[in-house]
Design an enzyme around this catalytic site. Structure first.
Site, PDB file in Angstrom:
ATOM      1  N   LYS A 216      11.722   6.565  -4.302  1.00 38.46           N
ATOM      2  CA  LYS A 216      11.728   6.857  -2.866  1.00 38.46           C
ATOM      3  C   LYS A 216      12.868   6.124  -2.187  1.00 38.46           C
ATOM      4  O   LYS A 216      13.138   4.963  -2.494  1.00 38.46           O
ATOM      5  CB  LYS A 216      10.399   6.448  -2.232  1.00 38.46           C
ATOM      6  CG  LYS A 216      10.250   6.923  -0.782  1.00 38.46           C
ATOM      7  CD  LYS A 216       8.825   6.734  -0.285  1.00 38.46           C
ATOM      8  CE  LYS A 216       8.528   5.296   0.068  1.00 38.46           C
ATOM      9  NZ  LYS A 216       7.140   5.136   0.551  1.00 38.46           N
ATOM     10  N   LYS A 218      14.813   5.377   1.759  1.00 42.47           N
ATOM     11  CA  LYS A 218      14.642   5.372   3.205  1.00 42.47           C
ATOM     12  C   LYS A 218      15.706   6.264   3.842  1.00 42.47           C
ATOM     13  O   LYS A 218      16.875   6.256   3.442  1.00 42.47           O
ATOM     14  CB  LYS A 218      14.766   3.952   3.744  1.00 42.47           C
ATOM     15  CG  LYS A 218      13.698   3.003   3.212  1.00 42.47           C
ATOM     16  CD  LYS A 218      12.314   3.370   3.720  1.00 42.47           C
ATOM     17  CE  LYS A 218      11.269   2.377   3.231  1.00 42.47           C
ATOM     18  NZ  LYS A 218       9.945   2.611   3.834  1.00 42.47           N
ATOM     19  N   ASP A 246      11.550   8.673   3.206  1.00 40.55           N
ATOM     20  CA  ASP A 246      10.687   8.019   4.182  1.00 40.55           C
ATOM     21  C   ASP A 246      11.502   7.740   5.435  1.00 40.55           C
ATOM     22  O   ASP A 246      12.459   6.958   5.399  1.00 40.55           O
ATOM     23  CB  ASP A 246      10.144   6.720   3.591  1.00 40.55           C
ATOM     24  CG  ASP A 246       9.146   6.011   4.496  1.00 40.55           C
ATOM     25  OD1 ASP A 246       8.919   6.486   5.622  1.00 40.55           O
ATOM     26  OD2 ASP A 246       8.596   4.978   4.068  1.00 40.55           O
ATOM     27  N   GLU A 272       8.201  11.402   4.263  1.00 40.35           N
ATOM     28  CA  GLU A 272       7.140  10.491   4.715  1.00 40.35           C
ATOM     29  C   GLU A 272       7.403  10.038   6.148  1.00 40.35           C
ATOM     30  O   GLU A 272       8.542   9.745   6.515  1.00 40.35           O
ATOM     31  CB  GLU A 272       7.114   9.294   3.771  1.00 40.35           C
ATOM     32  CG  GLU A 272       6.075   8.243   4.075  1.00 40.35           C
ATOM     33  CD  GLU A 272       6.073   7.164   3.010  1.00 40.35           C
ATOM     34  OE1 GLU A 272       5.667   6.032   3.315  1.00 40.35           O
ATOM     35  OE2 GLU A 272       6.486   7.453   1.860  1.00 40.35           O
ATOM     36  N   GLU A 304       0.474   5.187   6.242  1.00 38.12           N
ATOM     37  CA  GLU A 304       0.520   3.731   6.125  1.00 38.12           C
ATOM     38  C   GLU A 304       0.213   3.031   7.444  1.00 38.12           C
ATOM     39  O   GLU A 304      -0.226   1.882   7.439  1.00 38.12           O
ATOM     40  CB  GLU A 304       1.861   3.262   5.577  1.00 38.12           C
ATOM     41  CG  GLU A 304       3.033   3.402   6.511  1.00 38.12           C
ATOM     42  CD  GLU A 304       4.339   2.943   5.867  1.00 38.12           C
ATOM     43  OE1 GLU A 304       4.812   1.849   6.214  1.00 38.12           O
ATOM     44  OE2 GLU A 304       4.873   3.675   5.011  1.00 38.12           O
ATOM     45  N   ASP A 327      -3.683   3.076   3.269  1.00 36.98           N
ATOM     46  CA  ASP A 327      -3.210   1.701   3.271  1.00 36.98           C
ATOM     47  C   ASP A 327      -4.430   0.794   3.181  1.00 36.98           C
ATOM     48  O   ASP A 327      -5.438   1.025   3.847  1.00 36.98           O
ATOM     49  CB  ASP A 327      -2.430   1.405   4.549  1.00 36.98           C
ATOM     50  CG  ASP A 327      -1.800   0.026   4.536  1.00 36.98           C
ATOM     51  OD1 ASP A 327      -0.617  -0.079   4.179  1.00 36.98           O
ATOM     52  OD2 ASP A 327      -2.494  -0.951   4.871  1.00 36.98           O
ATOM     53  N   HIS A 354       0.030   3.815   0.006  1.00 38.68           N
ATOM     54  CA  HIS A 354       1.174   3.027   0.455  1.00 38.68           C
ATOM     55  C   HIS A 354       1.050   1.615  -0.095  1.00 38.68           C
ATOM     56  O   HIS A 354      -0.034   1.036  -0.127  1.00 38.68           O
ATOM     57  CB  HIS A 354       1.189   2.966   1.985  1.00 38.68           C
ATOM     58  CG  HIS A 354       2.067   1.902   2.555  1.00 38.68           C
ATOM     59  ND1 HIS A 354       1.569   0.817   3.248  1.00 38.68           N
ATOM     60  CD2 HIS A 354       3.405   1.749   2.523  1.00 38.68           C
ATOM     61  CE1 HIS A 354       2.564   0.051   3.628  1.00 38.68           C
ATOM     62  NE2 HIS A 354       3.694   0.587   3.209  1.00 38.68           N
ATOM     63  N   ALA A 355       2.169   1.058  -0.538  1.00 39.68           N
ATOM     64  CA  ALA A 355       2.132  -0.306  -1.067  1.00 39.68           C
ATOM     65  C   ALA A 355       3.430  -1.015  -0.722  1.00 39.68           C
ATOM     66  O   ALA A 355       4.133  -0.644   0.210  1.00 39.68           O
ATOM     67  CB  ALA A 355       1.872  -0.300  -2.569  1.00 39.68           C
ATOM     68  N   GLU A 385       2.602   3.709  -4.951  1.00 43.99           N
ATOM     69  CA  GLU A 385       3.900   3.119  -4.654  1.00 43.99           C
ATOM     70  C   GLU A 385       4.030   1.751  -5.336  1.00 43.99           C
ATOM     71  O   GLU A 385       3.065   0.991  -5.429  1.00 43.99           O
ATOM     72  CB  GLU A 385       4.072   2.960  -3.145  1.00 43.99           C
ATOM     73  CG  GLU A 385       5.438   2.444  -2.738  1.00 43.99           C
ATOM     74  CD  GLU A 385       5.673   2.492  -1.235  1.00 43.99           C
ATOM     75  OE1 GLU A 385       6.844   2.417  -0.817  1.00 43.99           O
ATOM     76  OE2 GLU A 385       4.688   2.600  -0.474  1.00 43.99           O
TER      77      GLU A 385
END
Length: 434
Positions: A216, A218, A246, A272, A304, A327, A354-355, A385
């Site tokens: 993933k 950003k 994301d 995301e 998240e 989350d 989500h992590a 994640e």
């Protein structure tokens, strides 16, 4: 479980991650932090829990935990387990503090830290890792831990029980799969927005060599920069690996559709948080658009910072998401996450937690494993994640192999932090901050 909670210790723990750009995205650039809770007991282990923050403001969640702690202090684990929803509501529906939410934000996150610490204590007393403790609870016990208030128009207790009963079938075979192969994962460590292109390229190449086949990045910077970085990653991982994106809520709805029209070139698996987390109808419109842009290959993912189970209910009812990202500590702990996992199963949407952050990987591995064993029953479209930061500060850190999480074996929720880490990074008086 006559063990009694005698005291609640709260620690403001912060790690200086901002300087290196770790965790940087279109909105956030913070020092990963945890409002860390330890439940002391009279004759048993210590229960550990936390809520994750981004640095400044961690003192506010710590104060909120202190304000709620009297609902926990002095109670026995047996009392809490006997009336779990009543206990949960004592925290989330405190007759005065609820006004500050309601059921969202600082108070809800603080409640989650305490709730998660209680679950850690329950699992430790049972001598089981949290995933196993949850998976081996009876259907009646699991349903009894869910507050169905405000979600019965989407999921009833009877429907939840039916899902959980179905999940008993084949659970042993699914467990054998995880014991052999581990749980699928994706990594976010390759594509933070603050990383230069060559670092993105090098990290992507390294992750691919380590076995990751889902990564993933950003987005949400200048559109040309987003596309350039996406092309770098796609070139490194080839056409068959998954590339997720994301935007961290930075785009307006029309802006999201415009930007995804260009980014569709690199075949994204999901986008995301393409817009404001509370914009249910905006997410639905974006979901329809990206489905058309990619012939259904791309979907919208979010969750998240979804404040509570009611937001998730609406996202599902509006067909606004194709992936639910639970989350572990944005909402009020395990009880509310159970509701969200069951809602996702009812609507046929895969859960990909989500992590990252501080300890979120440690938390959510248990939730994803439970979901596979007792609720979702499939690994199709399921990934947890993974971010390779700060695991060394935990007593029971996550373990991965070939891009997959290995099953946790130690009793509890993997939330306990090392005492020396708490001492060193305690804010503002720990050595790391002096």
């Amino acid at each position: 479980m006559s063990t009694r909670i005698t005291d609640v210790d709260v620690h403001d723990v912060r790690f200086p991650t901002a300087a290196a750009g770790d965790g940087s995205d279109a909105i956030n650039r913070g020092d990963y932090s945890a409002s860390y809770v330890e439940l002391r007991t009279d004759d048993g282990p210590t229960g550990a829990g936390f809520t994750f923050t981004n640095g400044r403001g961690n003192e506010i969640t710590c104060a909120a935990i202190e304000a709620l702690a009297h609902h926990v202090r002095g109670r026995t684990v047996a009392e809490i387990a006997a009336e779990p929803v009543a206990f949960w509501r004592s925290l989330t529906a405190d007759v005065q503090l609820r006004w500050l939410g309601p059921e969202k934000g600082v108070i809800h996150m603080a409640a989650g830290a305490l709730v998660n610490a209680v679950w850690d204590l329950r699992a430790k007393l049972a001598g089981k890792p949290m995933w196993r403790y949850l998976a081996e609870l009876s259907t009646d016990e699991l349903v009894a831990n869910v507050d169905f208030h405000h979600i019965t128009d989407a999921l009833t207790p009877d429907e939840a029980a039916t899902l959980l009963d179905k999940g008993l079938v084949g659970a042993a075979e699914r467990l054998a799969v995880l014991e052999q192969d581990g749980f699928p994962s994706y990594t976010t460590s390759v594509g933070w927005l603050g990383y230069p292109d060559e670092k993105v390229r090098a990290l992507t190449r390294e992750a691919y060599a380590q076995g990751w086949r889902a990564m993933k990045m950003k987005v949400g910077g200048p559109p040309a920069d987003d596309l350039r970085r996406a092309r770098i990653i796609r070139a490194e991982i080839g056409p068959d690996a998954l590339l997720m994106m994301d935007a961290n809520q930075v785009w307006d709805v029309d802006e999201a559709i415009t930007n995804m029209t260009a980014l569709a070139e690199v075949d994204p698996y999901w986008i995301e948080e393409p817009t404001h987390a509370d914009d249910i109808l905006g997410h639905a419109r974006i979901a329809r658009a990206v489905t058309g842009l990619t012939d259904g290959r791309c979907r919208v993912a979010t969750g998240e910072v979804a404040a509570n189970r009611v937001i998730f209910k609406q996202l599902l009812q509006a067909e606004a998401i194709g992936v639910m990202q639970i989350d572990a500590c944005r909402v009020a702990g395990v009880n509310e996450v159970l509701a969200e996992i069951l809602l996702a199963a009812k609507f046929g949407v895969p859960v990909c937690p989500h992590a990252g952050g501080v300890g979120l990987c440690e938390y959510v591995q248990h939730l994803a494993i439970f979901d596979y064993l007792r609720v979702g029953t499939s690994l199709d479209g399921r990934m947890v994640e993974y971010v390779d930061h700060l695991h060394e500060h935990f007593v029971d850190p996550v373990r991965t192999r070939g891009g997959r999480y290995l099953l946790p074996t130690a009793p509890g929720y993997s939330a306990a932090m090392r005492p020396e880490s708490v001492a060193r990074f305690r804010f503002p008086d720990g050595p790391a901050w002096r």
